[in-house]
Design a protein around this motif. Sequence first.
Motif, mmCIF file in Angstrom:
data_model
loop_
_atom_site.group_PDB
_atom_site.id
_atom_site.type_symbol
_atom_site.label_atom_id
_atom_site.label_comp_id
_atom_site.label_asym_id
_atom_site.label_seq_id
_atom_site.Cartn_x
_atom_site.Cartn_y
_atom_site.Cartn_z
ATOM 1 N N ALA A 84 42.914 -66.843 35.595
ATOM 2 C CA ALA A 84 42.722 -66.646 37.031
ATOM 3 C C ALA A 84 42.891 -67.943 37.940
ATOM 4 O O ALA A 84 43.578 -67.461 38.890
ATOM 5 N N GLU A 85 42.579 -68.998 37.446
ATOM 6 C CA GLU A 85 42.697 -70.074 38.357
ATOM 7 C C GLU A 85 43.964 -70.661 38.395
ATOM 8 O O GLU A 85 44.427 -71.365 39.295
ATOM 9 N N ILE A 86 45.035 -70.071 37.522
ATOM 10 C CA ILE A 86 46.363 -70.532 37.875
ATOM 11 C C ILE A 86 47.319 -69.419 38.348
ATOM 12 O O ILE A 86 48.350 -69.738 38.684
ATOM 13 N N THR A 87 46.935 -68.303 38.741
ATOM 14 C CA THR A 87 47.512 -67.184 39.236
ATOM 15 C C THR A 87 47.767 -67.219 40.724
ATOM 16 O O THR A 87 46.740 -67.138 41.350
ATOM 17 N N PRO A 88 48.954 -67.283 40.957
ATOM 18 C CA PRO A 88 49.492 -67.086 42.417
ATOM 19 C C PRO A 88 49.038 -65.793 43.064
ATOM 20 O O PRO A 88 48.921 -64.778 42.219
ATOM 21 N N ALA A 89 48.690 -65.609 44.403
ATOM 22 C CA ALA A 89 48.434 -64.215 44.879
ATOM 23 C C ALA A 89 49.508 -63.291 44.833
ATOM 24 O O ALA A 89 49.551 -61.953 45.143
ATOM 25 N N THR A 90 50.777 -63.896 44.560
ATOM 26 C CA THR A 90 52.207 -63.146 44.821
ATOM 27 C C THR A 90 52.394 -62.244 43.584
ATOM 28 O O THR A 90 53.405 -61.832 43.426
ATOM 29 N N VAL A 91 51.645 -62.574 42.525
ATOM 30 C CA VAL A 91 51.839 -62.025 41.227
ATOM 31 C C VAL A 91 50.959 -61.036 40.861
ATOM 32 O O VAL A 91 49.664 -61.252 41.002
ATOM 33 N N ARG A 92 51.435 -59.760 40.441
ATOM 34 C CA ARG A 92 50.344 -58.810 39.830
ATOM 35 C C ARG A 92 50.926 -58.526 38.264
ATOM 36 O O ARG A 92 52.084 -58.441 38.061
ATOM 37 N N PHE A 93 49.916 -58.281 37.516
ATOM 38 C CA PHE A 93 50.145 -57.895 35.921
ATOM 39 C C PHE A 93 49.762 -56.510 35.736
ATOM 40 O O PHE A 93 48.469 -56.037 36.086
ATOM 41 N N LEU A 94 50.574 -55.661 35.197
ATOM 42 C CA LEU A 94 49.976 -54.385 34.855
ATOM 43 C C LEU A 94 50.037 -54.139 33.322
ATOM 44 O O LEU A 94 51.489 -54.475 32.566
ATOM 45 N N TRP A 95 49.096 -54.003 32.762
ATOM 46 C CA TRP A 95 48.828 -54.080 31.237
ATOM 47 C C TRP A 95 47.753 -53.133 30.777
ATOM 48 O O TRP A 95 46.823 -52.876 31.510
ATOM 49 N N ARG A 96 48.058 -52.629 29.437
ATOM 50 C CA ARG A 96 46.875 -51.589 28.993
ATOM 51 C C ARG A 96 46.267 -52.417 28.104
ATOM 52 O O ARG A 96 46.509 -52.965 27.029
ATOM 53 N N PRO A 97 44.839 -52.600 28.402
ATOM 54 C CA PRO A 97 43.823 -53.215 27.425
ATOM 55 C C PRO A 97 43.794 -52.472 26.229
ATOM 56 O O PRO A 97 43.862 -51.270 26.108
ATOM 57 N N MET A 98 43.746 -53.240 25.089
ATOM 58 C CA MET A 98 43.775 -52.698 23.839
ATOM 59 C C MET A 98 42.715 -53.431 23.010
ATOM 60 O O MET A 98 42.430 -54.845 23.272
ATOM 61 N N ASP A 99 42.056 -53.157 22.070
ATOM 62 C CA ASP A 99 41.290 -53.770 21.011
ATOM 63 C C ASP A 99 41.874 -55.054 20.371
ATOM 64 O O ASP A 99 41.633 -55.827 20.023
ATOM 65 N N CYS A 100 43.225 -54.695 20.016
ATOM 66 C CA CYS A 100 43.910 -55.659 19.434
ATOM 67 C C CYS A 100 44.733 -56.776 20.410
ATOM 68 O O CYS A 100 45.783 -57.394 20.065
ATOM 69 N N ALA A 101 44.483 -56.536 21.748
ATOM 70 C CA ALA A 101 45.024 -57.301 22.475
ATOM 71 C C ALA A 101 44.998 -58.991 21.880
ATOM 72 O O ALA A 101 44.006 -59.438 21.368
ATOM 73 N N GLY A 102 46.026 -59.687 22.436
ATOM 74 C CA GLY A 102 46.155 -60.915 21.709
ATOM 75 C C GLY A 102 46.920 -61.076 20.478
ATOM 76 O O GLY A 102 46.751 -62.217 19.646
ATOM 77 N N CYS A 103 47.600 -60.341 19.792
ATOM 78 C CA CYS A 103 48.329 -60.115 18.748
ATOM 79 C C CYS A 103 49.416 -61.030 18.380
ATOM 80 O O CYS A 103 49.958 -61.343 17.167
ATOM 81 N N LEU A 104 49.999 -61.613 19.435
ATOM 82 C CA LEU A 104 51.085 -62.565 19.440
ATOM 83 C C LEU A 104 52.245 -61.800 18.797
ATOM 84 O O LEU A 104 53.096 -62.532 18.187
ATOM 85 N N GLY A 105 52.369 -60.471 19.070
ATOM 86 C CA GLY A 105 53.491 -59.845 18.747
ATOM 87 C C GLY A 105 53.316 -59.285 17.299
ATOM 88 O O GLY A 105 54.360 -58.589 16.839
ATOM 89 N N ASP A 106 52.438 -59.493 16.718
ATOM 90 C CA ASP A 106 52.180 -59.037 15.093
ATOM 91 C C ASP A 106 51.452 -57.608 15.162
ATOM 92 O O ASP A 106 50.376 -57.711 14.763
ATOM 93 N N CYS A 107 52.047 -56.744 15.774
ATOM 94 C CA CYS A 107 51.561 -55.486 16.235
ATOM 95 C C CYS A 107 51.256 -54.716 14.735
ATOM 96 O O CYS A 107 52.246 -54.528 13.911
ATOM 97 N N ARG A 108 49.853 -54.144 14.691
ATOM 98 C CA ARG A 108 49.881 -53.599 13.268
ATOM 99 C C ARG A 108 49.923 -51.831 13.315
ATOM 100 O O ARG A 108 49.709 -51.192 12.316
ATOM 101 N N PHE A 109 50.451 -51.307 14.591
ATOM 102 C CA PHE A 109 50.601 -50.086 14.793
ATOM 103 C C PHE A 109 51.892 -49.616 14.827
ATOM 104 O O PHE A 109 52.718 -50.495 15.021
ATOM 105 N N ASP A 110 52.318 -48.282 14.544
ATOM 106 C CA ASP A 110 53.584 -47.862 14.564
ATOM 107 C C ASP A 110 54.000 -47.843 15.876
ATOM 108 O O ASP A 110 53.343 -47.494 16.874
ATOM 109 N N PRO A 111 55.356 -48.200 16.068
ATOM 110 C CA PRO A 111 55.981 -47.984 17.409
ATOM 111 C C PRO A 111 55.866 -46.517 17.844
ATOM 112 O O PRO A 111 55.903 -45.748 17.440
ATOM 113 N N VAL A 112 55.723 -46.331 19.508
ATOM 114 C CA VAL A 112 55.503 -45.242 20.038
ATOM 115 C C VAL A 112 56.981 -45.061 20.942
ATOM 116 O O VAL A 112 57.227 -46.100 21.851
ATOM 117 N N ASN A 113 58.109 -44.589 20.350
ATOM 118 C CA ASN A 113 59.302 -44.357 21.215
ATOM 119 C C ASN A 113 60.004 -45.866 20.961
ATOM 120 O O ASN A 113 60.335 -46.212 22.201
#
Length: 371
Positions: A316-345
Amino acid sequence: MKLHRLTDPVFSLKRILSLRRGKPSGVLLLSAGGLGDTVLFSLVLPRFAELAAAGETVTVLLRSDAARMSFLFPPEVQVVRVDFARLRQPFYRRRVFADLYRSHYRLVVSTDFLRHPDLDEALAFACAAPETAAMAPRPWPKYQRRLTAHARRWTKMFKSGGSRLDKVVRWARFADFLTGRAVPAPKVTLVPERLPAPVALDQPTVFIQPFSAVKAKQSPPDLYRRVIAALPEGWRVRIAGHPSDLDKNPDYRALLELPGVSFEPAPFSELAGLLRSARLVISVDTACMHLAAALGVPTLCLASAAYVGEIVPYAAEITPATVRFLWRPMDCAGCLGDCRFDPVNSMYPCVAALDVAEVVAAVLQMTEVRP
């Protein structure tokens, strides 16, 4: 055993036995991240540059691919480019290490939390500098024994925090440790003197960067088709990317057949000026997004949950007002790309879960277009 594990000690001995003239001088900063990391590193680079004594040169060692973002650095900073893909080739490795040794730096600082003992750490140690500094590295089971053993080779080691911490905040803490000055982490905004000149655009233009080196982070072409359809008549859309992106993702070519849509292959150093005149930049969480954010352009990031807590969304302290992030919260957030789930499409489940209507609504809000 890798060949370089056998040859490195031999070549190191040869270097040490060769004389270097004069006193050690200058600061070498190693930054082994990719293009996006280099954008973010440019924001804290001035803090690390304070480590140079009067008359000393500051040099940044970058991966050769990431060096395409070095135009964001102050002109007085020198850049050394190293092809990490070739660094296991004996002759290239020997030449790079010899050049670093001859440069005779006084201080070498590794700014990377994630380090490889045979790559960025080996580059730092090849310098044989009297002063070295690094952060305690991210745990890496495959190399942990060697990373732990290497810890005694650094003259200063900083414990920067847990494994999930905003990258810019982590760098700022490290800079505080080295300089002895407590300064707030910078917002993701370039200082005015580092902004490239804007390139005028004839009509209101939205830039879309839908591509990622990790295809599972890419939203489908139909999402962008919906976004384009919602823009006012007469507005233009440029799909930014490298020409090879279309070859790797042929299903996105259909977007170029829509009215007012074209492809923008400009390199980042030229793209930056164009982005400054954009009404909005829509991007996956990749280098183009970080660049647009740093340029102060209205930026909508369609993010995965993979790097939550480290890269996007920004702290929050480094985010400029011009930027907005859309993402879906997940229990596994922060996996660094090591996703344990099967891909969806072919997407990470967190990317597939992005709501198209929410994306379109955010675009209209950020461009101040009435639905």
